[in-house]
Design a protein around this motif. Structure first.
Motif, mmCIF file in Angstrom:
data_model
loop_
_atom_site.group_PDB
_atom_site.id
_atom_site.type_symbol
_atom_site.label_atom_id
_atom_site.label_comp_id
_atom_site.label_asym_id
_atom_site.label_seq_id
_atom_site.Cartn_x
_atom_site.Cartn_y
_atom_site.Cartn_z
ATOM 1 N N THR A 97 -51.162 -92.384 -17.989
ATOM 2 C CA THR A 97 -49.586 -92.493 -16.923
ATOM 3 C C THR A 97 -49.372 -93.559 -15.984
ATOM 4 N N GLY A 98 -50.130 -93.623 -15.067
ATOM 5 C CA GLY A 98 -49.323 -94.119 -13.735
ATOM 6 C C GLY A 98 -48.681 -93.545 -12.531
ATOM 7 N N ASP A 99 -48.012 -91.620 -13.586
ATOM 8 C CA ASP A 99 -47.198 -91.494 -12.854
ATOM 9 C C ASP A 99 -47.682 -90.270 -11.895
ATOM 10 N N ARG A 100 -47.743 -90.754 -10.627
ATOM 11 C CA ARG A 100 -48.169 -90.554 -9.573
ATOM 12 C C ARG A 100 -47.282 -88.979 -9.005
ATOM 13 N N GLU A 101 -46.484 -88.676 -9.605
ATOM 14 C CA GLU A 101 -45.661 -87.444 -8.984
ATOM 15 C C GLU A 101 -45.260 -86.647 -10.543
ATOM 16 N N SER A 102 -46.158 -86.477 -11.317
ATOM 17 C CA SER A 102 -46.830 -85.634 -11.891
ATOM 18 C C SER A 102 -47.183 -84.296 -10.622
ATOM 19 N N PHE A 103 -48.006 -84.605 -10.444
ATOM 20 C CA PHE A 103 -48.621 -83.236 -9.583
ATOM 21 C C PHE A 103 -47.278 -82.967 -8.505
ATOM 22 N N LEU A 128 -28.619 -78.801 -2.139
ATOM 23 C CA LEU A 128 -29.606 -79.769 -0.539
ATOM 24 C C LEU A 128 -30.964 -79.549 -0.775
ATOM 25 N N ALA A 129 -31.364 -80.683 -0.284
ATOM 26 C CA ALA A 129 -33.492 -79.966 -0.446
ATOM 27 C C ALA A 129 -33.177 -80.491 0.943
ATOM 28 N N VAL A 130 -34.114 -79.308 1.695
ATOM 29 C CA VAL A 130 -34.092 -79.932 2.849
ATOM 30 C C VAL A 130 -35.961 -80.235 3.582
ATOM 31 N N SER A 131 -36.093 -81.227 3.484
ATOM 32 C CA SER A 131 -37.271 -81.243 3.996
ATOM 33 C C SER A 131 -38.480 -80.227 5.303
ATOM 34 N N ILE A 132 -38.252 -78.944 5.670
ATOM 35 C CA ILE A 132 -38.747 -78.521 6.422
ATOM 36 C C ILE A 132 -40.041 -78.505 7.653
ATOM 37 N N GLY A 133 -40.945 -79.256 7.194
ATOM 38 C CA GLY A 133 -42.258 -79.802 7.824
ATOM 39 C C GLY A 133 -42.712 -81.062 8.335
ATOM 40 N N GLY A 134 -41.320 -81.347 8.859
ATOM 41 C CA GLY A 134 -40.788 -82.728 9.964
ATOM 42 C C GLY A 134 -42.589 -83.071 10.679
ATOM 43 N N ASP A 135 -43.187 -82.394 10.554
ATOM 44 C CA ASP A 135 -43.812 -83.173 11.893
ATOM 45 C C ASP A 135 -45.226 -82.952 10.392
ATOM 46 N N ASN A 136 -44.898 -83.201 9.252
ATOM 47 C CA ASN A 136 -45.946 -83.655 8.642
ATOM 48 C C ASN A 136 -46.129 -84.808 8.846
ATOM 49 N N TYR A 137 -45.200 -85.580 8.805
ATOM 50 C CA TYR A 137 -45.304 -87.227 8.479
ATOM 51 C C TYR A 137 -46.334 -88.106 9.579
ATOM 52 N N CYS A 138 -46.823 -86.831 11.028
ATOM 53 C CA CYS A 138 -47.089 -86.844 11.675
ATOM 54 C C CYS A 138 -49.411 -87.245 11.389
ATOM 55 N N TYR A 139 -48.786 -87.063 10.030
ATOM 56 C CA TYR A 139 -50.693 -86.618 9.759
ATOM 57 C C TYR A 139 -50.215 -87.864 8.174
ATOM 58 N N PRO A 140 -51.612 -88.827 8.405
ATOM 59 C CA PRO A 140 -51.472 -89.698 7.203
ATOM 60 C C PRO A 140 -51.946 -88.708 6.360
ATOM 61 N N ASP A 141 -52.886 -87.949 6.083
ATOM 62 C CA ASP A 141 -53.565 -87.760 4.869
ATOM 63 C C ASP A 141 -52.089 -87.252 4.118
ATOM 64 N N MET A 142 -51.019 -87.213 4.597
ATOM 65 C CA MET A 142 -50.410 -86.078 4.277
ATOM 66 C C MET A 142 -48.663 -87.122 3.697
ATOM 67 N N VAL A 143 -48.993 -88.582 4.797
ATOM 68 C CA VAL A 143 -47.909 -88.650 3.863
ATOM 69 C C VAL A 143 -47.611 -89.103 2.427
ATOM 70 N N GLU A 144 -48.654 -89.549 1.616
ATOM 71 C CA GLU A 144 -48.707 -90.024 -0.049
ATOM 72 C C GLU A 144 -47.754 -88.441 -0.930
ATOM 73 N N ASP A 145 -48.053 -87.857 0.066
ATOM 74 C CA ASP A 145 -47.860 -86.446 -0.850
ATOM 75 C C ASP A 145 -45.818 -86.063 -0.211
ATOM 76 N N LEU A 146 -45.546 -86.512 0.962
ATOM 77 C CA LEU A 146 -44.097 -86.469 1.469
ATOM 78 C C LEU A 146 -43.835 -86.940 0.583
ATOM 79 N N ILE A 147 -44.503 -88.488 0.840
ATOM 80 C CA ILE A 147 -42.901 -89.410 -0.277
ATOM 81 C C ILE A 147 -42.871 -89.054 -2.284
#
Length: 388
Positions: A97-103, A128-147
């Motif tokens: 399906t190409g549905d990357r959000e399924s995971f 309200l949803a609060v993303s609290i691992g704010g420094d996770n965006y420092c790590y390139p390998d985490m950015v896709e899952d954060l998005i």
């Protein structure tokens, strides 16, 4: 935190309390929500759900007490890598399906189910949803899952906030990342380098708030110390495998720590306390710290602090005369306790926080990638002592 708290809240991207920096963020944030609700005359019983990578870890430390007090509920992520059938199914489904959000929908399935159950009486308000691992965006390998995770929460009807973030300015050249960040209702940058970079990337000034890391407000527990820990005459030391992995010269970091401890023992009357701040099996501060302890324990002036909740670790750190830290939140514990601090840093996090505190990060942060001399820590320590 200046947002509508009179509604159910879900905190996500919490990695588990075996990282006591993560624990400190959640602990301080949950208490801050309760405090602000009380001040505003809002019920503190409105649900706050903490979605965690490891509830077992959380209940080992301070979040267990907050849950017992009714300030939050804990629920664990689903771990697709531990469920072979689900892993195969979702992998095939995503391929077709190409549905990357399924995971990510699978990951948060239990969280959304519990959230619906405990918020049934609040159906007419936007949660309200609060993303609290704010420094996770420092790590390139985490950015896709954060998005992808952010997309899932938005699609579920949540207003979203990014809390206490640090982001490398260069990463904001990625327009996909900028678009994701721009879709948050509010972004709380914990230091000015990130704040300015977000504005430069085109994020609206009305959306970005500069606010210190919530862990600066972490409470300090009283602790009992060993004979080798003399309050006010003990230098605290934290070292992490993560920092060692980022060194350019193999072994230069541990060599600097070794030389620094030897200098303190030979040239001063200070003792040494080795303080771990992350105790995950894959990334355990105790490994390099135990190596240092075994080398210097015969001096009778070196003590190795055991694993403890974040508030207790801050208790030890607060009694130090000086602190050297590799983990960001170990140094925040020192900063917020008024302890002179040298940071062995590797990212915008350490540079930005030090800049906001001192006007510059030079001399206050020793970037591990730039360590090339075996006495770099000693020189940095001497500079801070002479200039503070």
């Amino acid at each position: 935190m200046s947002m509508d708290l009179n509604r159910p809240i879900i905190l996500y991207m919490h990695a588990g309390s075996g990282n006591h920096g993560c624990e400190a963020i959640v602990n301080s944030t949950v208490k801050l929500i309760a405090k602000l609700r009380k001040e505003a005359g809002v019920s503190t019983s409105i649900p706050v759900l903490v979605v965690s990578n490891s509830v077992d870890e959380d209940r080992r430390y301070s979040l267990a007490h907050l849950e017992k007090e009714g300030l939050c509920r804990l629920v664990e992520d689903r771990h697709i890598d531990r469920d072979t059938i689900a892993h195969i199914f979702y992998y095939v489904y995503r391929k077709i399906t190409g549905d990357r959000e399924s995971f990510l929908r699978y990951k948060y399935k239990d969280a959304f189910s519990l959230f619906r159950k405990i918020t049934a009486e609040y159906q007419n308000v936007t949660p309200l949803a609060v993303s609290i691992g704010g420094d996770n965006y420092c790590y390139p390998d985490m950015v896709e899952d954060l998005i992808l995770a952010h997309n899932v929460f938005r699609e579920k009807g949540f207003e979203t906030v990014l809390w206490g973030c640090s982001i490398e300015p260069d990463s904001l050249k990625d327009q996909k990342l900028v678009q994701d960040l721009d879709s948050y209702s509010r972004i709380y940058a914990r230091e000015s380098i990130t704040y300015e970079a977000l504005l430069d990337a085109g994020i609206s000034e009305d959306k970005v708030v500069l606010r210190k890391d919530p862990a600066f407000e972490l409470e300090t527990s009283k602790v009992t110390v060993s004979k080798a820990f003399v309050p006010g005459k003990t230098i605290g030391i934290n070292l992490s495998p993560m920092v060692q992995d980022k060194e350019k010269i193999p072994g230069i970091t541990i060599e600097n720590y070794r030389n620094f401890i030897r200098y303190i023992l030979d040239e001063t009357d200070q003792n040494i306390a080795l303080v771990p701040h992350v105790v995950w099996p894959s990334n355990d501060d105790r490994r390099p710290l135990e190596e240092l302890y075994l080398e210097f324990k015969d001096s009778k002036r070196v003590t190795l602090i055991g694993d403890a909740p974040a508030e207790e670790l801050k208790g030890y750190i607060s009694m130090c005369s000086f602190f050297v830290g590799a983990r960001t939140h170990s140094t925040i514990a020192a900063y917020s306790s008024g302890v002179p601090t040298l940071v062995i840093g590797y990212s915008v996090k350490s540079r930005g926080i030090a800049t906001d505190l001192f006007g510059t990060y030079e001399n206050y942060v020793l970037p591990v990638q730039e360590i090339s001399e075996p006495d770099a820590m000693i020189k940095a320590y001497k500079w801070i002592i002479a200039n503070n």
